[in-house]
Design an enzyme around this catalytic site. Structure first.
Site, mmCIF file in Angstrom:
data_model
loop_
_atom_site.group_PDB
_atom_site.id
_atom_site.type_symbol
_atom_site.label_atom_id
_atom_site.label_comp_id
_atom_site.label_asym_id
_atom_site.label_seq_id
_atom_site.Cartn_x
_atom_site.Cartn_y
_atom_site.Cartn_z
ATOM 1 N N ARG A 203 31.093 38.066 26.235
ATOM 2 C CA ARG A 203 30.172 38.527 25.252
ATOM 3 C C ARG A 203 30.715 39.725 24.649
ATOM 4 N NH1 ARG A 203 23.971 38.948 27.391
ATOM 5 N NH2 ARG A 203 23.747 39.273 25.235
ATOM 6 N N LYS B 155 46.737 33.208 50.839
ATOM 7 C CA LYS B 155 47.635 34.212 51.141
ATOM 8 C C LYS B 155 48.648 33.436 52.394
ATOM 9 C CE LYS B 155 44.447 38.273 51.456
ATOM 10 N NZ LYS B 155 45.259 39.383 50.855
ATOM 11 N N HIS C 190 35.641 34.035 54.017
ATOM 12 C CA HIS C 190 36.963 34.400 54.605
ATOM 13 C C HIS C 190 37.184 34.220 56.011
ATOM 14 C CE1 HIS C 190 37.497 35.935 50.769
ATOM 15 N NE2 HIS C 190 37.316 37.209 50.786
ATOM 16 N N LYS D 209 33.345 47.371 56.929
ATOM 17 C CA LYS D 209 33.793 48.440 56.085
ATOM 18 C C LYS D 209 33.678 49.920 56.812
ATOM 19 C CE LYS D 209 33.094 46.366 51.638
ATOM 20 N NZ LYS D 209 34.198 46.492 51.242
#
Length: 507
Positions: A60, A201, A259, A359
């Site tokens: 946009r 990978k 993953h 994390k």
């Protein structure tokens, strides 16, 4: 005359795709400038793309062709190692174009269709189109429907049309099934490329090479020799500016469903008949079907939900998840997931697979660790083997790509002390060629029409089927186990292994 030797030589030569256009929806976003265009540029610099290639960005944001090219060039300088060649860029940029438009409106697709026909005439792209949906997941059904209504679900004049969909593939099993049904109303399964960059990978693909190209590993890759398997995807960073996204997704949807489950499949699968798309993907689906279902009422015995709190990473104090931007101060969204799974088939009966993703952990590390049973008997004195640990084979996916095998060896000296040592292989020093970025491999395979490293519909649904009971349990429980930033997760995750007399590795 074509001899067997000349045929093999021909097969070794890099294949160059047909001419075509890559249309990127959501082209003003980060993925386009940070990953997609750098990957296409690298392929062009390696002469892996045809001269008759075009890239059309659509979003946009109002931009001209030149403004779009200038933006991409500036970002390219940051993401291409070795610098950008002016000659390569000038040639490549000549095929980059931009169309401003609202992906919800039918008129945008009529304009796009006309523009692509014009490129067929001017650049010789032969009616071949790849539509890359780098957009919000909520827009995917609308874009697919509009492409079908405009007749762009088929190539022009006998060309091909392919659709690339980024993760997440739905939010649960029900939505994944619904999404697949909506897409298949307009595109055949053979046209759909569900992309998970982990499969691109080199070290993830090397799990297959390690297993099936080496006669010493496959005979012991089973429950007779393997004690357990650990798969770790650890990040040292927090959610950063992605707080709003993470509140919607969480680590299970963001990392584990795609993953981690893909790495599980490659580790546990049976040898495929051949290395083609259907044979490989069929074996991965068999693994997902063999994973023991998790009963809703016993989910705590199989899964742990963690969230980082304030702590220290690399000597620097960092804030907790609930203090991050755009995060609910009472959030129970998980930033860590620990799973204990079993693959109930002949090869893996009774072998636990421990999966974790999180994390704000002590370091960035993605690895697969195969721990073997201890030697049934050692003839050495007990004091001589105090430093001896079980054999472990580790496939390091990132950041230090390579292999490590832990073995027992005699410590130099007059005694007979036996201790564990590591035999390491670093891909960076073992091979002269630099490993390509995952998106390079996947975009090239897309253009070649090779879906081997892409995800089939039943793969995506199979992963959700395993995790759905965990998500339902967490939704009812509304609790999360805290862990300080800079640690390897909550105490509950340690308990997953300790009850079986095992413990997590420290990568």
């Amino acid at each position: 005359m074509l001899t067997a030797d000349s045929l093999r030589d021909e097969q070794r030569l890099p294949r160059v795709p047909d001419p075509g256009v890559v249309v990127i929806f959501g082209a003003s976003g980060d993925l386009t400038s940070r990953k997609l265009v750098p990957a296409l540029y690298e392929l062009a610099s390696q002469r892996r793309l045809p001269m008759e290639i075009a890239v059309v960005g659509l979003s946009r944001t109002e931009m001209s062709h030149e403004e779009f090219r200038k933006k991409l060039r500036e970002t390219l300088e940051e993401h291409v190692s070795g610098g950008v060649s002016d000659d390569v860029w000038d040639s490549f940029a000549g095929g980059i174009f931009y169309l401003p438009g609202d992906s919800k409106k039918p008129e945008t697709y009529e304009e796009l269709k006309g523009f692509l026909k014009k490129l067929d005439e001017e650049r010789g792209t032969q009616g071949n189109r790849a539509f890359y949906l780098s957009t919000s997941p909520s827009l995917v059904p609308t874009i697919v429907e509009r492409l079908g209504e405009a007749g762009m679900n088929e190539g022009e004049n006998g060309g091909w049309s392919r659709l690339v969909i980024e993760k997440p593939f739905g939010r649960d099993l029900g939505s994944a099934k619904e999404l697949n049904e909506e897409i298949r109303r307009h595109f055949d399964e053979g046209q759909i490329y569900r992309i998970d960059h982990y499969l691109g990978k080199e070290t993830v693909q090397n799990i297959l090479a390690l297993r099936f190209a080496n006669g010493i590993f496959e005979p012991i890759w089973n429950q007779h020799y393997v004690d357990h398997v650990q798969i770790t995807v650890a990040e040292d960073i927090g959610v950063g500016t992605r707080g709003a996204f993470y509140e919607e997704a969480g680590a299970l949807r963001d990392i584990v469903q795609n993953h981690v489950m893909q790495v599980l499949c490659l580790t546990a699968m049976e040898p495929p008949v051949s290395f083609d798309a259907e044979s490989l993907r069929e074996e991965k689906v068999k693994v997902l079907k063999a994973v023991r279902p998790i009963p809703d009422e016993e989910a705590d015995d199989y899964a742990v939900r963690g969230q980082y709190t304030r702590g220290w990473v690399f000597g620097e104090e960092v804030i907790g998840y609930r203090e991050e931007e755009n995060v609910d101060p009472d959030s129970v969204t998980e930033t860590f997931v620990g799973l204990r799974l079993f693959v109930d088939n002949w090869r893996w009966a009774g072998v636990p697979f421990f999966l974790r993703a999180g994390k704000r952990m002590p370091k960035k590390a993605t690895e697969v660790a195969i721990q073997f049973h201890s030697s049934p008997h050692t003839p050495f004195a007990h004091d001589d083997t105090e430093g001896l640990e079980p054999n472990v084979l580790v496939v390091r996916v990132q950041p230090e790509e390579g292999l490590s095998l832990k073995i027992g060896a005699k410590v130099p000296g007059s005694g007979f002390e036996v201790s564990s040592v590591n035999m390491d292989l670093l891909y960076g020093t073992a091979f002269l060629e630099e490993a390509p970025d995952a998106y390079q491999r996947l975009l090239l395979d897309l253009m070649l029409g090779d879906p081997t490293l892409f995800i089939r519909a039943d793969e995506a649904e199979g992963a959700w089927r395993i995790l759905d009971p965990v998500m339902r349990h967490w939704a009812r429980k509304k609790e999360v186990s805290p862990y300080p930033a800079g640690t390897w997760g909550p105490e509950d995750a340690d308990a997953l292994l300790e009850r079986d007399g095992r413990e997590w590795r420290r990568p």
